[in-house]
Design a protein around this motif. Structure first.
Motif, PDB file in Angstrom:
ATOM      1  N   VAL A 211       9.252  12.311   2.475  1.00  6.58           N
ATOM      2  CA  VAL A 211       8.128  12.206   1.537  1.00  6.58           C
ATOM      3  C   VAL A 211       8.357  13.106   0.325  1.00  6.58           C
ATOM      4  O   VAL A 211       8.188  12.687  -0.822  1.00  6.58           O
ATOM      5  N   ILE A 212       8.747  14.355   0.590  1.00  3.67           N
ATOM      6  CA  ILE A 212       8.847  15.320  -0.514  1.00  3.67           C
ATOM      7  C   ILE A 212       9.913  14.915  -1.530  1.00  3.67           C
ATOM      8  O   ILE A 212       9.695  15.035  -2.747  1.00  3.67           O
ATOM      9  N   HIS A 214      10.631  12.201  -2.559  1.00  5.23           N
ATOM     10  CA  HIS A 214      10.112  11.141  -3.424  1.00  5.23           C
ATOM     11  C   HIS A 214       8.821  11.548  -4.120  1.00  5.23           C
ATOM     12  O   HIS A 214       8.109  10.693  -4.647  1.00  5.23           O
ATOM     13  N   SER A 215       8.518  12.839  -4.125  1.00  6.99           N
ATOM     14  CA  SER A 215       7.242  13.298  -4.675  1.00  6.99           C
ATOM     15  C   SER A 215       7.459  14.394  -5.711  1.00  6.99           C
ATOM     16  O   SER A 215       8.592  14.842  -5.935  1.00  6.99           O
ATOM     17  N   ALA A 216       6.354  14.820  -6.312  1.00 11.38           N
ATOM     18  CA  ALA A 216       6.427  15.807  -7.393  1.00 11.38           C
ATOM     19  C   ALA A 216       6.860  17.191  -6.903  1.00 11.38           C
ATOM     20  O   ALA A 216       7.193  18.060  -7.713  1.00 11.38           O
ATOM     21  N   GLY A 217       6.883  17.415  -5.597  1.00 12.61           N
ATOM     22  CA  GLY A 217       7.328  18.699  -5.069  1.00 12.61           C
ATOM     23  C   GLY A 217       8.832  18.820  -4.930  1.00 12.61           C
ATOM     24  O   GLY A 217       9.341  19.855  -4.479  1.00 12.61           O
ATOM     25  N   ASN A 218       9.555  17.804  -5.333  1.00  6.54           N
ATOM     26  CA  ASN A 218      11.008  17.835  -5.122  1.00  6.54           C
ATOM     27  C   ASN A 218      11.720  18.780  -6.099  1.00  6.54           C
ATOM     28  O   ASN A 218      11.249  19.033  -7.201  1.00  6.54           O
ATOM     29  N   SER A 219      12.836  19.297  -5.658  1.00  5.53           N
ATOM     30  CA  SER A 219      13.752  20.043  -6.526  1.00  5.53           C
ATOM     31  C   SER A 219      15.171  19.662  -6.113  1.00  5.53           C
ATOM     32  O   SER A 219      15.397  19.164  -5.002  1.00  5.53           O
ATOM     33  N   TRP A 220      16.111  19.923  -7.013  1.00  5.24           N
ATOM     34  CA  TRP A 220      17.520  19.690  -6.705  1.00  5.24           C
ATOM     35  C   TRP A 220      17.877  20.439  -5.418  1.00  5.24           C
ATOM     36  O   TRP A 220      18.531  19.901  -4.522  1.00  5.24           O
ATOM     37  N   PHE A 222      15.809  21.637  -2.996  1.00  3.74           N
ATOM     38  CA  PHE A 222      15.127  21.111  -1.808  1.00  3.74           C
ATOM     39  C   PHE A 222      15.924  19.939  -1.247  1.00  3.74           C
ATOM     40  O   PHE A 222      16.229  19.888  -0.054  1.00  3.74           O
TER      41      PHE A 222
ATOM     42  N   TYR B 164       2.735   6.398   2.507  1.00  7.14           N
ATOM     43  CA  TYR B 164       3.383   7.044   3.644  1.00  7.14           C
ATOM     44  C   TYR B 164       2.391   7.101   4.792  1.00  7.14           C
ATOM     45  O   TYR B 164       1.286   7.630   4.631  1.00  7.14           O
ATOM     46  N   ASN B 180       3.538  19.534  -0.246  1.00  5.24           N
ATOM     47  CA  ASN B 180       3.905  19.095  -1.595  1.00  5.24           C
ATOM     48  C   ASN B 180       3.270  19.990  -2.665  1.00  5.24           C
ATOM     49  O   ASN B 180       3.930  20.371  -3.638  1.00  5.24           O
ATOM     50  N   LEU B 183       5.038  23.348  -3.002  1.00  7.13           N
ATOM     51  CA  LEU B 183       6.260  23.266  -3.794  1.00  7.13           C
ATOM     52  C   LEU B 183       5.946  23.013  -5.275  1.00  7.13           C
ATOM     53  O   LEU B 183       6.530  23.649  -6.156  1.00  7.13           O
ATOM     54  N   ALA B 184       5.028  22.110  -5.535  1.00 10.83           N
ATOM     55  CA  ALA B 184       4.690  21.789  -6.925  1.00 10.83           C
ATOM     56  C   ALA B 184       4.189  23.030  -7.653  1.00 10.83           C
ATOM     57  O   ALA B 184       4.609  23.316  -8.786  1.00 10.83           O
ATOM     58  N   HIS B 187       6.976  25.559  -8.153  1.00 14.71           N
ATOM     59  CA  HIS B 187       7.962  25.104  -9.142  1.00 14.71           C
ATOM     60  C   HIS B 187       7.429  25.196 -10.574  1.00 14.71           C
ATOM     61  O   HIS B 187       8.201  25.463 -11.500  1.00 14.71           O
ATOM     62  N   ASN B 218      17.244  22.457 -11.436  1.00 19.24           N
ATOM     63  CA  ASN B 218      16.196  21.516 -11.837  1.00 19.24           C
ATOM     64  C   ASN B 218      15.178  21.267 -10.716  1.00 19.24           C
ATOM     65  O   ASN B 218      15.491  21.380  -9.532  1.00 19.24           O
ATOM     66  N   SER B 219      13.977  20.943 -11.123  1.00 17.11           N
ATOM     67  CA  SER B 219      12.951  20.453 -10.204  1.00 17.11           C
ATOM     68  C   SER B 219      12.187  19.353 -10.915  1.00 17.11           C
ATOM     69  O   SER B 219      12.218  19.249 -12.145  1.00 17.11           O
ATOM     70  N   TRP B 220      11.488  18.531 -10.125  1.00 14.79           N
ATOM     71  CA  TRP B 220      10.641  17.494 -10.714  1.00 14.79           C
ATOM     72  C   TRP B 220       9.669  18.131 -11.698  1.00 14.79           C
ATOM     73  O   TRP B 220       9.482  17.636 -12.807  1.00 14.79           O
TER      74      TRP B 220
END
Lengths: 309, 309
Positions: A211-212, A214-220, A222, B164, B180, B183-184, B187, B218-220
């Motif tokens: 889930v993460i 594919h979500s806004a909480g992602n980072s390179w 993570f 999900y 999420n 992390l958001a 970040h 990088n991050s989202w």
């Protein structure tokens, strides 16, 4: 020391990154001489068809371009200005490519010190990891004079996919690298902390990862590091102690600049705790063990080979 | 209260996200009734062809599915159990889609309370922002019973690109959303802190952005929010106070679970400082002003319209 004309490329430091880069330069058909104090590192390079020496002085007369890919500023100083260092032996106009992650103030000063002895310098920290070093596809965050770039062109072409030219003076390359390391370190610690939260709440970690990313909480970081946690595989691709070092450089820069950086500071403390717990040589994702040791949840086990679905 | 059969879809909360979702449901050809205490919000929905009411009670008898897209758990409680709430009016077997970011423990308990009055619940926090709400392409981090999913299918189809399904009980959806948001929030604070470091070191911020989005740092959120800083445009797409709220939910969960989360804690303090400095209603990227007010660097100005190159 030698009757060859100085036209080879030296690579000092045959650790994971330096060995990869030295091999990539060989692959590109360049004349390369490796250098490492470790006989084992030199043997590994020999097994790839590379020649190497034990001390910088031994290659200095044959090389007009030297890639310095060591761990920290102390080692950079030693290979350049130490007893068996390059300076004093290399021909005037030769080029030093400084690839370690160092304080920007150190890189700037280093440029001045090398200029005084008629050596060119590219401040050229790299990013991309061991696989990209090996394939000659690193990113280089660089700065330096036109003359330095001209001299280093063939080396940069062979070692990097992307060369960011960030200024005319040494220091700018290291400054951008420092910002990248700030973010990379914080994001690894945040990834570990967030996965600890998810595990503590009883979530399925594979599902959470899916889930993460594919979500806004992602980072390179993570996306890249959490699979190590899911597999329970803490074989060091990049070790905890690297971020203890790099976030301490961030911390020191903040002190010099009088800039408070509490988020990076908290991440540094977590890596410091991991190192203090004996995890310094494990993969940097092992910082999650700091959370695990202080809380009631289990980490995915190493033999859970279906961990990533 | 009404002689219509209860087959419409209610959307309670016509703020930016709720208005977008209500409009997306209209676009999908569904019978929608909006609800907001604000006359202006109702007028905006009317201008898009939507009917709306001022209190939950007014739509309860006409709707068998209600999307609750309000700011926090207190508001969720009010629209369900308050004086003019849904509970007691909606027909048994109706569905509540709980879309707010709330504590997992609250969501879990809410499922039990609604089951006691014969209402189904999907714990269904959303992600994706206003534009994706409007286009019906949200991500939904959801959990609930098969019966609840069956009842909600048409609504989920119209509001979301990705649903999900994270478990059979309310609470799991909110748990994943909480990770999420951890992390958001971290970040965004890290992006602001890192850009502050770069600006304080004198780097060109546009150049720095360009390097970082192609690097391991990088991050989202870095990629999405830093352009606001580069343009000097702090028009709130998502406000500082949203992360004060959401990171406080993270903090509270950590307290309940006895899980220390120092990285999220330091990020929360920076958002709290931003709010305390009067920036709570600005875009969340305005957390960089906390750094700027305590250090010697300038932020890119608002009229620097070439800021992003």
């Amino acid at each position: 020391m030698s009757h060859h004309s100085a036209s080879s490329i030296g690579v000092i430091g045959l650790g994971a990154m330096g060995l990869g880069t030295a091999t990539a330069l060989l692959d590109a058909g360049l004349a390369v001489i490796g250098c490492d104090i470790s006989a084992q590192a030199r043997e590994t390079f020999a097994s790839r068809g590379g020649r190497s020496v034990a001390t910088p002085t031994e290659l200095a007369a044959e090389c007009d371009r030297v890639v310095v890919m060591v761990v920290n500023a102390e080692q950079v100083d030693a290979v350049l200005f130490g007893e068996q260092g390059l300076v004093g032996v290399m021909a005037p106009g030769s080029l030093i490519l400084q690839c370690a992650t160092v304080a920007p103030s150190y890189a700037q000063e280093l440029g001045e010190r090398l200029a005084q002895v008629n050596l060119l310098m590219l401040d050229a920290p790299v990013s991309g990891g061991v696989a990209k070093a090996r394939s000659g596809e690193l990113s280089v965050m660089s700065s330096g004079s036109e003359a330095a770039y001209a001299k280093g062109q063939a080396v940069l072409d062979a070692m990097a996919a992307t060369v960011y030219r960030l200024g005319a003076e040494p220091g700018a390359g290291s400054s951008v690298k420092l910002v990248n390391q700030h973010l990379a370190g914080v994001h690894i610690a945040a990834a570990a902390e967030a996965m600890a939260l998810g595990l503590r709440m009883g979530l399925d970690p594979d599902m959470l990862y899916e889930v993460i990313i594919h979500s806004a909480g992602n980072s390179w970081m993570f996306q890249n590091r959490v699979p190590h946690i899911l597999k329970g595989d803490y074989t060091p691709l990049s070790a905890v102690d690297i971020f203890v070092k790099d976030l301490n450089i961030v911390h020191q820069a903040g002190r010099e600049l009088q800039l408070s950086m509490p988020v990076a500071s908290s991440a540094l403390q977590q890596f410091t705790a991991a190192s203090g717990a004996g995890l310094g040589r494990e993969d940097d994702s092992a910082v999650i063990k700091v959370y695990q040791r202080l809380s009631a949840f289990d980490l995915p086990a190493a033999n859970d080979s279906d961990g990533q679905g």
